[in-house]
Design an enzyme around this catalytic site. Structure first.
Site, PDB file in Angstrom:
ATOM      1  N   GLU A  78      -5.446   0.134  -7.224  1.00 21.12           N
ATOM      2  CA  GLU A  78      -4.412   1.017  -7.760  1.00 21.12           C
ATOM      3  C   GLU A  78      -3.329   0.142  -8.397  1.00 21.12           C
ATOM      4  O   GLU A  78      -2.754  -0.722  -7.735  1.00 21.12           O
ATOM      5  CB  GLU A  78      -3.810   1.878  -6.651  1.00 21.12           C
ATOM      6  N   SER A 122       0.809  -1.214   0.000  1.00 23.09           N
ATOM      7  CA  SER A 122       0.000   0.000   0.000  1.00 23.09           C
ATOM      8  C   SER A 122       0.840   1.260   0.000  1.00 23.09           C
ATOM      9  O   SER A 122       0.301   2.359  -0.118  1.00 23.09           O
ATOM     10  CB  SER A 122      -0.915   0.007   1.232  1.00 23.09           C
ATOM     11  N   ASN A 138      -3.563   6.513  -0.256  1.00 28.71           N
ATOM     12  CA  ASN A 138      -2.912   6.622   1.045  1.00 28.71           C
ATOM     13  C   ASN A 138      -2.120   7.910   1.192  1.00 28.71           C
ATOM     14  O   ASN A 138      -2.002   8.451   2.298  1.00 28.71           O
ATOM     15  CB  ASN A 138      -2.000   5.421   1.278  1.00 28.71           C
ATOM     16  N   HIS A 145      -2.546  -2.760  -5.675  1.00 28.65           N
ATOM     17  CA  HIS A 145      -2.999  -2.311  -4.360  1.00 28.65           C
ATOM     18  C   HIS A 145      -4.511  -2.424  -4.259  1.00 28.65           C
ATOM     19  O   HIS A 145      -5.249  -1.559  -4.736  1.00 28.65           O
ATOM     20  CB  HIS A 145      -2.554  -0.869  -4.103  1.00 28.65           C
TER      21      HIS A 145
END
Length: 263
Positions: free
Chosen positions: A140, A107, A178, A128
């Protein structure tokens, strides 16, 4: 699902991905120990029962890396630690076919570094997925520069087969979600520290006032405070003192039964 999918890991992401994949075809889960095998089988079964997913015996769990020899798409979903992940990819050589796509669910870590550790950056992708995997639509995709066109096509095709929406993002720490999300989550902790507000109050405000499905402190608990701190360090965001304290106390969030909230 045209790929023969194998997933290394037995945590929430690995088991969630296995449950989703098993509704589309056969999937192999590679565990590190017999105890992990039993735990992964139980997790996937419980998740499928809870969500009403039918997998028709499509999940095979093993600790023998030779089960990867027939895989065409191998996904690593182990602990979010660069050395542990790099060691996994270095040790994997010889256990998977030469045409297999290699993917990591990191991540926040640099995909290019893990791609080099694998020895096959042309076949590597950052995949991800988000927790809980059965409910979260986004994936992602982050590719190293060396990734081939075939690798890119197959990664997107796998996401489509799993019913996910793939968005290609740059290989930058934290990718998009993130990198934008965790500064907000940690600011919620700092607000609690400054004002003395209870976690439930902050979470209720963000759920009802901002339309978030889950408050920021509950989300940190869901991710895991140890994982959240690791992501914060990777994207160079200061970790609030309360997060470090809770980690030291073993209050890692939902997986430990308590964090900012009690479960």
């Amino acid at each position: 699902m045209s790929e023969r999918l194998a997933i290394a890991g037995t945590g929430a992401i690995a088991c969630g991905l296995a449950a989703v994949a098993a509704t589309r075809g056969e999937v192999t889960v590679l565990a590190r120990s017999e105890a992990s095998c039993d735990e992964a089988s139980a997790k996937v079964g419980a998740l499928c029962d809870k969500l009403g997913l039918s997998v028709n015996g499509n999940v095979r769990v093993s600790r023998d890396p030779d089960v990867l020899r027939d895989a065409t798409f191998v996904v690593e979903a182990i602990v979010e630690d660069p050395e542990t992940k790099a060691a996994f990819w270095r040790d994997l050589n010889g256990h998977v076919p030469a045409e297999a796509v290699l993917a990591t669910t990191t991540s926040s870590l640099p995909v290019s570094d893990l791609a080099r550790a694998s020895g096959h950056p042309e076949r590597f992708v950052g995949l991800h997925v988000f927790n809980p995997v059965p409910r979260m639509d986004l994936v992602e995709l982050a590719f190293p520069e060396e990734a081939s066109d075939a690798t890119r096509r197959r990664a997107r095709a796998l996401c489509e087969a799993l019913g996910k929406t793939a968005v290609e993002v740059p290989d930058t720490p934290g990718f998009v979600v993130n990198r934008l999300l965790f500064p907000l989550l940690f600011e919620a902790v700092r607000l609690m520290e400054r004002t003395g507000l209870q976690a439930e109050a902050i979470d209720t405000c963000m759920r009802l006032g901002a339309g978030h499905p889950m408050g920021p402190l509950a989300l940190l608990d869901l991710v895991g405070l140890d994982v959240s701190a690791a992501i914060g360090r990777t994207i160079d965001v200061e970790i609030p003192a309360t997060v470090d304290r809770l980690i030291a106390e073993g209050r890692l969030g939902r997986k430990a039964g308590h964090g900012f909230h009690t479960y």
